[in-house]
Scaffold this active site. Structure first.
Site, PDB file in Angstrom:
ATOM      1  N   GLY A   1      34.586  34.018  39.942  1.00  0.00           N
ATOM      2  CA  GLY A   1      33.475  33.504  40.737  1.00  0.00           C
ATOM      3  C   GLY A   1      33.075  34.399  41.888  1.00  0.00           C
ATOM      4  O   GLY A   1      31.901  34.701  42.088  1.00  0.00           O
TER       5      GLY A   1
ATOM      6  N   GLU B   1      40.353  34.369  49.863  1.00  0.00           N
ATOM      7  CA  GLU B   1      40.635  33.655  48.625  1.00  0.00           C
ATOM      8  C   GLU B   1      41.367  34.561  47.637  1.00  0.00           C
ATOM      9  O   GLU B   1      42.197  34.093  46.854  1.00  0.00           O
ATOM     10  CB  GLU B   1      39.348  33.123  47.992  1.00  0.00           C
TER      11      GLU B   1
END
Length: 527
Positions: free
Chosen positions: A259, A345
């Protein structure tokens, strides 16, 4: 373990020896800039204000070699399963490679890209008509995280490159106020909605998409109008079809594109709409130029590698706990948010690839804000606070060919950036202790020749590869994100409990908060 390796011990000793040397002494070296600044893909990366010398640089490169970084870089580009926990490759670089370099990927990507190009052309030149026969003027992109941050950053940074484009709006937050703010004043007959979700089941995207669909249908009254106004970017074509989106308007994502690395895929559709397909190809070309540099340049001159190693030096040996991103460009104001996801992340991990606890700290806290606004907000802490930090200054060197008034703005912007980085490094001694600035804070300066699609692509790829290199050094998987799932799972039963539809099973604190919120909601509704 890394901490017991020879190269790690050598760097630990080097840190002990250099920590008391004032950074200003290092900056006094005549060839400092020439020795510690590098260029590639049109970017300048200046490490001369970092607390490194040739010996430390050599030791850091030895660390990289000991972690087999050259082989891991090749693994990334050749499709090895670098995402170890999910046993997948990470082939986002293939999306911007020349077709002859990755023909097997090009064969899959080319048909999707051709459909995207056709859609963009039809929307931008007014041939895509809504259900009532009117051309589209606004695009609403509904996504979250990787499907939103990159496209919004690029669209905002590059929209001035285009004179013929629909207005592009972004919705990510599940807070209904975010969606309402975008929908306010939009004409449903002239609006196109892009629903971006690989699984088509991400909670925030699902809720916002359903609300946007309801808003649209309430105003047009025709269910079959959905096909003219809604597009999906997803791997789950079945769920998109159930939503009412035609298969011809669903654009595929692949499991080998994560993503936060997906800007280069169909997720970049809002960028294509904002700057055109030619501009998007330049964005890809800039990233591809940095890819080529990263893959084929020796570690000693490799920009992503050197940035990664400098970060390792600061975080693991000099004790720095947070890193600031300071873009001196209004159009790059979303860069800190984008890099928060990309870096934290990716590398916010405490478990090694082998499943054991890591032996050293990994990613520090990353934050930041645009200059010069930040100078009147958080820079006071940076200059005279007690916390350690490093920072990246991002500058664009365009503007000299602009009218004199605009060029003056640009020179003042650059002057402020250079002045702030100098102050952070050298500080100021004053008889009045309240006016003393300690200095000694290491910073990196990255200069873009201009804020163009090519240079932005190179910049984002630079950071992508920096993140990968640091993951290799730390022996962690930069391509999974299991940690973000727990809180999302816990929210599911709480949603029902807030409505009083299921018993409370949480800890005493959470139960108390649920009860308070339910009581407050009831009281407000009774007024």
């Amino acid at each position: 373990m890394a901490e017991t390796s020879k190269s790690w011990k050598q760097l630990t000793r080097a840190a002990t020896q250099c920590i008391d040397t004032p950074l200003s002494d290092w900056l006094a070296q005549p060839a400092r800039f020439e020795n510690f600044s590098h260029q590639a893909a049109g970017l300048l990366v200046d490490l001369s204000k970092q607390r490194i010398d040739s010996d430390i640089k050599s030791k850091l490169l030895n660390l990289a070699e000991s972690r087999a970084l050259p082989q891991r870089i090749e693994d990334l580009f050749t499709g090895a399963a670098v995402n170890s926990t999910q046993q997948r490759p990470a082939l986002h670089t293939a999306l911007r490679a020349a077709p002859e370099d990755r023909p097997e990927i090009a064969a899959v990507v080319a048909p999707v890209q051709a459909r995207l190009n056709d859609l963009v052309s039809r929307v931008r030149d007014g041939r895509w008509l809504g259900y009532s026969g009117k051309a589209l003027t606004d695009v609403v992109h509904i996504g979250i995280g990787g499907s939103q941050l990159g496209p919004e950053l690029a669209s905002l940074a590059l929209v001035s490159q285009s004179r013929s484009a629909p207005r592009v709006h972004f919705v990510a937050n599940i807070d209904r106020a975010a969606l309402d703010a975008v929908l306010l004043g939009l004409n449903p007959e002239r609006s196109l909605f892009i629903i971006a979700s690989k699984s088509f089941s991400t909670l925030e995207t699902q809720v916002n998409a359903a609300s946007a669909r309801s808003w649209f249908l309430e105003r047009v009254g025709h269910l079959d109008a959905i096909g003219k106004h809604f597009i999906a970017i997803s791997s789950n074509t079945g769920a998109a079809a159930e939503f009412g989106i035609e298969p011809a308007n669903t654009f595929e994502l692949w499991d080998w594109v994560g993503g936060r690395f997906s800007l280069w895929s169909a997720v970049g559709l809002p960028v294509m709409l904002a700057i055109g397909t030619r501009g998007f190809q330049q964005l890809l070309a800039g990233a591809a130029a940095m890819d080529k540099h990263f893959r084929h340049t020796a570690l000693v001159d490799n920009l992503p590698v050197l940035m990664a190693l400098t970060g390792i030096w600061n975080y693991n040996f000099l004790g720095v706990t947070n890193h600031a991103i300071l873009p001196y460009s209004e159009r790059l104001r979303l860069l800190p948010e984008y890099l928060q996801q990309l870096e934290m992340e990716s590398n916010g991990k405490s478990v090694s690839n082998s499943g054991k606890p890591v032996s050293n700290h990994t990613m520090p806290i990353l934050w930041g804000g645009r200059g010069t606004n930040g100078q009147h907000a958080f820079y006071q802490l940076l200059h005279q606070g007690s916390r350690s930090f490093t920072a990246d200054f991002i500058l664009t060197n365009g503007g000299e060919d602009a009218p004199a008034q605009i060029a003056d703005h640009q020179r003042w912007l650059l002057a402020n950036a250079l002045g702030q980085s100098q102050a952070m490094a050298q500080g100021q001694h004053d008889p009045d202790p309240h006016k003393t600035v300690i200095g000694g804070h290491a910073t990196t300066t990255i200069v873009l020749p201009e804020l163009s699609p090519f240079s932005l692509g190179a910049l984002l790829a630079l950071y992508e590869h920096k993140v990968f290199c640091q993951g290799v050094i730390w022996d962690i998987n930069s391509f999974d994100q299991w940690g973000v799932e727990l809180g999302k799972r816990l929210a599911i039963p709480i949603f029902e409990q807030l409505a009083g539809k299921s018993p409370l099973l949480q800890d005493a604190s959470t139960q108390g908060l649920i009860k308070h919120l339910r009581k407050t909601k009831t009281t407000d509704e009774d007024r």
